[in-house]
Enzyme design. Structure first.
Site, PDB file in Angstrom:
ATOM      1  N   CYS A 122      -9.104   7.246 -11.219  1.00  0.00           N
ATOM      2  CA  CYS A 122      -8.137   7.498 -10.151  1.00  0.00           C
ATOM      3  C   CYS A 122      -7.217   8.678 -10.445  1.00  0.00           C
ATOM      4  CB  CYS A 122      -7.310   6.244  -9.905  1.00  0.00           C
ATOM      5  SG  CYS A 122      -8.320   4.770  -9.612  1.00  0.00           S
ATOM      6  N   HIS A 262      -1.294   7.559  -5.868  1.00  0.00           N
ATOM      7  CA  HIS A 262      -2.634   6.987  -5.775  1.00  0.00           C
ATOM      8  C   HIS A 262      -2.576   5.726  -4.945  1.00  0.00           C
ATOM      9  CE1 HIS A 262      -6.341   5.039  -6.635  1.00  0.00           C
ATOM     10  NE2 HIS A 262      -5.847   4.212  -7.550  1.00  0.00           N
ATOM     11  N   ASN A 293      -8.846   1.658  -1.376  1.00  0.00           N
ATOM     12  CA  ASN A 293      -8.630   2.398  -2.626  1.00  0.00           C
ATOM     13  C   ASN A 293      -9.875   3.225  -2.928  1.00  0.00           C
ATOM     14  OD1 ASN A 293      -8.528   3.213  -5.321  1.00  0.00           O
ATOM     15  ND2 ASN A 293      -7.634   1.312  -6.059  1.00  0.00           N
TER      16      ASN A 293
END
Length: 337
Positions: A122, A262, A293
Protein backbone atom coordinates in the site's frame (compact mmCIF):
# COMPACT_ATOMS: atom_id res chain seq x y z
CA UNK A 1 42.15 9.36 -12.51
CA UNK A 2 39.72 10.66 -15.13
CA UNK A 3 37.29 13.44 -14.30
CA UNK A 4 33.71 12.18 -14.70
CA UNK A 5 30.73 14.25 -15.62
CA UNK A 6 27.90 14.48 -13.11
CA UNK A 7 24.24 14.85 -13.91
CA UNK A 8 22.21 17.98 -13.31
CA UNK A 9 18.49 17.91 -12.88
CA UNK A 10 15.67 20.32 -12.28
CA UNK A 11 15.68 22.51 -9.16
CA UNK A 12 12.44 20.91 -8.00
CA UNK A 13 9.78 18.38 -9.02
CA UNK A 14 5.99 18.36 -9.05
CA UNK A 15 3.03 16.27 -10.17
CA UNK A 16 1.94 17.44 -13.62
CA UNK A 17 -1.17 15.30 -14.14
CA UNK A 18 -3.30 12.61 -12.50
CA UNK A 19 -5.24 9.77 -14.15
CA UNK A 20 -7.39 6.87 -12.97
CA UNK A 21 -9.10 3.69 -14.10
CA UNK A 22 -11.94 2.11 -12.12
CA UNK A 23 -13.03 -1.42 -13.13
CA UNK A 24 -16.53 -1.83 -14.53
CA UNK A 25 -17.81 -4.38 -11.98
CA UNK A 26 -19.44 -2.76 -8.95
CA UNK A 27 -19.71 -5.26 -6.08
CA UNK A 28 -22.10 -4.17 -3.30
CA UNK A 29 -21.78 -5.57 0.20
CA UNK A 30 -24.80 -7.77 -0.48
CA UNK A 31 -22.67 -9.88 -2.85
CA UNK A 32 -19.97 -10.71 -0.29
CA UNK A 33 -21.86 -11.13 2.99
CA UNK A 34 -23.17 -14.67 2.53
CA UNK A 35 -19.73 -16.26 2.12
CA UNK A 36 -18.49 -14.64 5.33
CA UNK A 37 -21.71 -14.88 7.36
CA UNK A 38 -21.87 -11.11 7.77
CA UNK A 39 -24.13 -8.15 7.03
CA UNK A 40 -24.00 -4.86 5.15
CA UNK A 41 -24.35 -3.02 8.48
CA UNK A 42 -21.38 -4.89 10.01
CA UNK A 43 -19.12 -4.21 7.00
CA UNK A 44 -19.96 -0.51 6.92
CA UNK A 45 -19.47 -0.22 10.68
CA UNK A 46 -16.09 -2.00 10.54
CA UNK A 47 -14.67 -0.41 7.39
CA UNK A 48 -16.94 2.27 5.94
CA UNK A 49 -17.16 0.29 2.68
CA UNK A 50 -20.51 0.26 0.88
CA UNK A 51 -19.26 -1.30 -2.36
CA UNK A 52 -16.03 -2.04 -4.18
CA UNK A 53 -14.75 -2.43 -7.75
CA UNK A 54 -13.53 -5.80 -9.02
CA UNK A 55 -11.97 -6.21 -12.44
CA UNK A 56 -13.37 -8.43 -15.17
CA UNK A 57 -11.02 -10.98 -16.76
CA UNK A 58 -10.37 -8.48 -19.57
CA UNK A 59 -9.42 -5.69 -17.15
CA UNK A 60 -5.85 -6.76 -16.59
CA UNK A 61 -3.11 -5.01 -14.62
CA UNK A 62 -1.69 -3.80 -17.93
CA UNK A 63 -5.01 -2.60 -19.38
CA UNK A 64 -5.93 -0.62 -16.26
CA UNK A 65 -2.43 0.87 -16.00
CA UNK A 66 -2.33 1.98 -19.63
CA UNK A 67 -5.77 3.61 -19.37
CA UNK A 68 -4.88 5.53 -16.20
CA UNK A 69 -1.49 6.53 -17.63
CA UNK A 70 -2.92 7.90 -20.86
CA UNK A 71 -5.32 10.06 -18.89
CA UNK A 72 -2.51 11.32 -16.64
CA UNK A 73 -0.28 12.12 -19.62
CA UNK A 74 -3.08 13.92 -21.44
CA UNK A 75 -3.82 16.06 -18.39
CA UNK A 76 -0.10 16.76 -17.96
CA UNK A 77 0.30 17.72 -21.62
CA UNK A 78 3.02 15.08 -22.03
CA UNK A 79 3.39 12.54 -24.83
CA UNK A 80 4.58 8.97 -24.36
CA UNK A 81 7.86 9.79 -26.11
CA UNK A 82 8.60 12.30 -23.33
CA UNK A 83 8.34 9.69 -20.56
CA UNK A 84 11.85 8.86 -19.36
CA UNK A 85 11.01 6.24 -16.76
CA UNK A 86 8.02 4.08 -15.81
CA UNK A 87 7.53 3.00 -12.18
CA UNK A 88 4.69 0.59 -11.37
CA UNK A 89 3.70 -0.05 -7.75
CA UNK A 90 1.85 -3.36 -7.44
CA UNK A 91 1.74 -6.61 -5.47
CA UNK A 92 -0.83 -8.36 -7.66
CA UNK A 93 1.04 -8.74 -10.96
CA UNK A 94 1.26 -12.53 -10.79
CA UNK A 95 4.37 -13.07 -12.91
CA UNK A 96 7.50 -13.12 -10.80
CA UNK A 97 9.33 -11.76 -13.82
CA UNK A 98 9.45 -9.75 -16.03
CA UNK A 99 8.11 -6.56 -14.51
CA UNK A 100 4.76 -5.55 -15.95
CA UNK A 101 6.17 -2.00 -16.18
CA UNK A 102 8.12 -2.96 -19.29
CA UNK A 103 4.99 -4.10 -21.15
CA UNK A 104 3.14 -0.96 -20.06
CA UNK A 105 5.98 1.27 -21.27
CA UNK A 106 5.90 -0.47 -24.64
CA UNK A 107 2.11 -0.32 -25.08
CA UNK A 108 2.09 3.37 -24.21
CA UNK A 109 4.63 4.03 -26.96
CA UNK A 110 7.54 5.30 -24.88
CA UNK A 111 10.95 5.38 -26.50
CA UNK A 112 12.07 2.17 -24.75
CA UNK A 113 11.92 3.93 -21.38
CA UNK A 114 13.47 2.06 -18.45
CA UNK A 115 10.75 0.46 -16.36
CA UNK A 116 10.43 -1.48 -13.13
CA UNK A 117 7.90 -2.70 -10.59
CA UNK A 118 7.92 -1.65 -6.92
CA UNK A 119 6.73 -4.15 -4.31
CA UNK A 120 5.92 -2.01 -1.29
CA UNK A 121 2.22 -2.90 -1.02
CA UNK A 122 0.00 0.00 0.00
CA UNK A 123 2.99 2.33 0.41
CA UNK A 124 4.19 1.63 -3.14
CA UNK A 125 2.67 4.69 -4.80
CA UNK A 126 4.17 7.13 -2.28
CA UNK A 127 7.51 5.33 -2.65
CA UNK A 128 7.22 5.80 -6.41
CA UNK A 129 6.43 9.51 -6.18
CA UNK A 130 9.50 10.07 -4.01
CA UNK A 131 11.77 8.05 -6.31
CA UNK A 132 10.39 9.95 -9.30
CA UNK A 133 11.04 13.32 -7.65
CA UNK A 134 14.62 12.26 -6.88
CA UNK A 135 15.13 11.22 -10.52
CA UNK A 136 13.86 14.54 -11.83
CA UNK A 137 15.98 16.54 -9.42
CA UNK A 138 18.99 14.27 -9.84
CA UNK A 139 18.94 14.52 -13.63
CA UNK A 140 18.39 10.86 -14.52
CA UNK A 141 14.90 11.61 -15.90
CA UNK A 142 12.82 14.64 -16.83
CA UNK A 143 9.37 13.05 -16.81
CA UNK A 144 8.55 9.95 -14.76
CA UNK A 145 5.30 8.02 -14.97
CA UNK A 146 4.28 6.59 -11.59
CA UNK A 147 1.46 4.01 -11.55
CA UNK A 148 -0.29 2.35 -8.63
CA UNK A 149 -2.30 -0.66 -9.80
CA UNK A 150 -3.85 -3.74 -8.22
CA UNK A 151 -6.12 -6.72 -8.97
CA UNK A 152 -6.45 -7.79 -5.35
CA UNK A 153 -9.60 -9.75 -6.17
CA UNK A 154 -7.26 -12.38 -7.64
CA UNK A 155 -5.62 -12.99 -4.26
CA UNK A 156 -8.54 -12.36 -1.90
CA UNK A 157 -10.08 -15.28 -0.03
CA UNK A 158 -13.82 -14.67 -0.41
CA UNK A 159 -14.44 -16.84 2.69
CA UNK A 160 -12.06 -14.91 4.97
CA UNK A 161 -14.25 -12.81 7.26
CA UNK A 162 -11.38 -10.44 8.02
CA UNK A 163 -10.44 -9.51 4.46
CA UNK A 164 -13.05 -10.62 1.91
CA UNK A 165 -14.98 -7.34 2.08
CA UNK A 166 -11.94 -5.04 2.06
CA UNK A 167 -9.81 -5.53 -1.03
CA UNK A 168 -10.54 -4.25 -4.53
CA UNK A 169 -9.06 -3.43 -7.95
CA UNK A 170 -8.09 -0.34 -9.93
CA UNK A 171 -5.28 1.85 -11.23
CA UNK A 172 -4.10 5.41 -10.72
CA UNK A 173 -1.20 7.24 -12.33
CA UNK A 174 0.68 10.52 -12.16
CA UNK A 175 3.33 12.20 -14.27
CA UNK A 176 6.14 13.73 -12.20
CA UNK A 177 8.22 16.39 -13.91
CA UNK A 178 10.42 19.48 -13.40
CA UNK A 179 9.35 22.57 -11.52
CA UNK A 180 10.83 25.96 -10.61
CA UNK A 181 9.28 25.78 -7.14
CA UNK A 182 8.88 22.83 -4.75
CA UNK A 183 5.85 20.70 -5.62
CA UNK A 184 6.81 17.48 -3.81
CA UNK A 185 8.24 17.73 -0.30
CA UNK A 186 10.99 15.52 1.14
CA UNK A 187 9.57 12.10 1.91
CA UNK A 188 9.27 10.48 5.32
CA UNK A 189 9.45 6.74 4.79
CA UNK A 190 10.49 3.54 6.44
CA UNK A 191 9.55 0.00 7.38
CA UNK A 192 8.68 -1.77 10.61
CA UNK A 193 9.70 -5.34 9.89
CA UNK A 194 9.02 -6.36 13.49
CA UNK A 195 5.39 -6.55 12.37
CA UNK A 196 6.10 -8.32 9.07
CA UNK A 197 3.25 -10.79 9.71
CA UNK A 198 0.49 -8.22 10.28
CA UNK A 199 -0.38 -8.10 6.56
CA UNK A 200 1.03 -10.76 4.28
CA UNK A 201 0.51 -13.37 1.59
CA UNK A 202 -0.80 -16.34 3.53
CA UNK A 203 0.64 -19.21 1.47
CA UNK A 204 4.18 -19.61 0.19
CA UNK A 205 4.18 -20.25 -3.57
CA UNK A 206 5.94 -23.56 -2.86
CA UNK A 207 2.93 -24.65 -0.82
CA UNK A 208 0.73 -23.91 -3.81
CA UNK A 209 2.88 -25.54 -6.46
CA UNK A 210 4.19 -28.45 -4.40
CA UNK A 211 7.03 -30.75 -5.37
CA UNK A 212 8.21 -34.38 -5.40
CA UNK A 213 7.95 -34.71 -1.63
CA UNK A 214 4.94 -32.48 -1.02
CA UNK A 215 1.75 -32.09 -3.05
CA UNK A 216 0.61 -28.55 -3.74
CA UNK A 217 -2.77 -27.17 -2.75
CA UNK A 218 -3.58 -26.07 -6.30
CA UNK A 219 -5.16 -22.90 -4.87
CA UNK A 220 -4.07 -19.30 -5.34
CA UNK A 221 -2.20 -17.69 -2.44
CA UNK A 222 -4.36 -15.26 -0.50
CA UNK A 223 -3.83 -12.13 1.54
CA UNK A 224 -4.29 -12.27 5.29
CA UNK A 225 -4.36 -9.43 7.81
CA UNK A 226 -4.45 -9.01 11.59
CA UNK A 227 -7.02 -6.22 11.63
CA UNK A 228 -6.89 -4.97 15.23
CA UNK A 229 -3.07 -4.80 15.51
CA UNK A 230 -2.90 -3.02 12.13
CA UNK A 231 -5.49 -0.49 13.30
CA UNK A 232 -3.59 0.30 16.50
CA UNK A 233 -0.24 0.49 14.73
CA UNK A 234 -1.51 2.67 11.87
CA UNK A 235 -3.20 5.28 14.05
CA UNK A 236 -0.32 5.60 16.51
CA UNK A 237 2.64 5.34 14.15
CA UNK A 238 1.21 7.22 11.16
CA UNK A 239 0.18 10.28 13.18
CA UNK A 240 3.86 10.73 14.06
CA UNK A 241 4.95 10.13 10.45
CA UNK A 242 2.40 12.69 9.25
CA UNK A 243 3.69 15.28 11.73
CA UNK A 244 7.25 14.69 10.53
CA UNK A 245 6.18 15.00 6.88
CA UNK A 246 4.57 18.37 7.58
CA UNK A 247 7.71 19.51 9.41
CA UNK A 248 9.95 18.48 6.51
CA UNK A 249 7.65 20.34 4.11
CA UNK A 250 7.95 23.45 6.28
CA UNK A 251 4.22 23.74 6.94
CA UNK A 252 1.67 22.99 9.65
CA UNK A 253 -1.68 21.21 9.55
CA UNK A 254 -3.32 24.64 9.27
CA UNK A 255 -1.65 25.08 5.85
CA UNK A 256 -3.17 21.90 4.41
CA UNK A 257 -6.08 21.91 2.00
CA UNK A 258 -6.32 18.13 1.53
CA UNK A 259 -5.54 14.96 3.43
CA UNK A 260 -5.24 11.96 1.09
CA UNK A 261 -4.41 8.88 3.16
CA UNK A 262 -4.23 5.29 1.95
CA UNK A 263 -7.81 4.08 1.75
CA UNK A 264 -7.39 1.17 4.15
CA UNK A 265 -10.36 1.64 6.43
CA UNK A 266 -12.68 4.58 7.17
CA UNK A 267 -12.18 4.14 10.92
CA UNK A 268 -8.41 4.38 10.49
CA UNK A 269 -8.80 7.51 8.33
CA UNK A 270 -11.01 9.19 10.93
CA UNK A 271 -8.75 8.17 13.82
CA UNK A 272 -5.66 9.48 12.02
CA UNK A 273 -7.32 12.82 11.29
CA UNK A 274 -8.28 13.12 14.96
CA UNK A 275 -4.81 12.16 16.19
CA UNK A 276 -3.27 14.72 13.82
CA UNK A 277 -5.74 17.39 15.02
CA UNK A 278 -6.56 18.37 11.47
CA UNK A 279 -8.59 21.58 11.16
CA UNK A 280 -12.18 21.24 9.93
CA UNK A 281 -11.13 23.15 6.80
CA UNK A 282 -8.99 20.23 5.58
CA UNK A 283 -10.87 18.13 3.04
CA UNK A 284 -10.33 14.38 3.58
CA UNK A 285 -10.36 11.70 0.88
CA UNK A 286 -12.92 8.97 1.57
CA UNK A 287 -12.82 7.04 -1.69
CA UNK A 288 -12.88 3.73 0.17
CA UNK A 289 -16.67 3.90 0.65
CA UNK A 290 -17.32 3.19 -3.04
CA UNK A 291 -14.00 1.78 -4.25
CA UNK A 292 -12.70 -0.45 -1.47
CA UNK A 293 -9.05 -0.84 -0.51
CA UNK A 294 -6.92 -0.96 -3.66
CA UNK A 295 -3.52 -0.99 -1.95
CA UNK A 296 -0.97 0.80 -4.17
CA UNK A 297 -3.73 2.32 -6.33
CA UNK A 298 -5.72 3.85 -3.49
CA UNK A 299 -4.04 7.26 -3.15
CA UNK A 300 -4.00 8.23 -6.86
CA UNK A 301 -7.59 6.96 -7.22
CA UNK A 302 -8.69 9.00 -4.20
CA UNK A 303 -6.85 12.11 -5.39
CA UNK A 304 -8.33 11.78 -8.86
CA UNK A 305 -11.86 11.56 -7.42
CA UNK A 306 -11.30 14.72 -5.40
CA UNK A 307 -10.07 16.57 -8.49
CA UNK A 308 -12.92 15.36 -10.71
CA UNK A 309 -15.57 16.18 -8.09
CA UNK A 310 -14.13 19.63 -7.36
CA UNK A 311 -12.95 18.89 -3.82
CA UNK A 312 -9.33 19.41 -4.91
CA UNK A 313 -8.27 22.43 -6.90
CA UNK A 314 -5.08 23.24 -8.77
CA UNK A 315 -2.52 24.63 -6.35
CA UNK A 316 -4.01 22.98 -3.26
CA UNK A 317 -1.59 21.56 -0.72
CA UNK A 318 -2.17 17.86 0.01
CA UNK A 319 -0.64 15.45 2.51
CA UNK A 320 -0.28 11.91 1.12
CA UNK A 321 0.37 9.08 3.55
CA UNK A 322 0.37 5.33 3.02
CA UNK A 323 1.12 2.21 5.03
CA UNK A 324 0.82 -1.49 4.38
CA UNK A 325 2.41 -4.92 4.31
CA UNK A 326 5.94 -5.07 5.55
CA UNK A 327 5.04 -2.84 7.39
CA UNK A 328 6.17 -0.24 4.87
CA UNK A 329 5.09 3.40 5.09
CA UNK A 330 5.68 6.75 3.39
CA UNK A 331 4.35 10.31 3.49
CA UNK A 332 4.94 13.52 1.55
CA UNK A 333 3.25 16.82 0.88
CA UNK A 334 2.43 17.65 -2.75
CA UNK A 335 0.87 20.46 -4.72
CA UNK A 336 -2.22 19.45 -6.71
CA UNK A 337 -1.61 19.95 -10.46
Amino acid sequence: MADLRGSTGAPHARILGVGAYRPSRVIPNSEVIEAIDSSDEWIQQRSGIKQRRWATPEETIQLMSVAASRQAMERAGITAEQIDFVLVATVSHLLQTPAVATAIAHELGTNQAPALDISAACAGFCYGVSLAADMVQGGSAKHVLVIGVERLSDITDVYDRGTAFIFADGAGAVVVGPSDVPGISPVVWGSDGEHFDYIRQREDWRDVVGGPDKPGSGLMPHLTMQGNPVFRWAVYAMAKVAAEALERAGITADDLDLFVPHQANMRIIDAMAKAMKLPDTVRIARDIADQGNTSAASIPLALDRMIVEGEARSGDTALLIAFGAGLAYAAQVVTVP
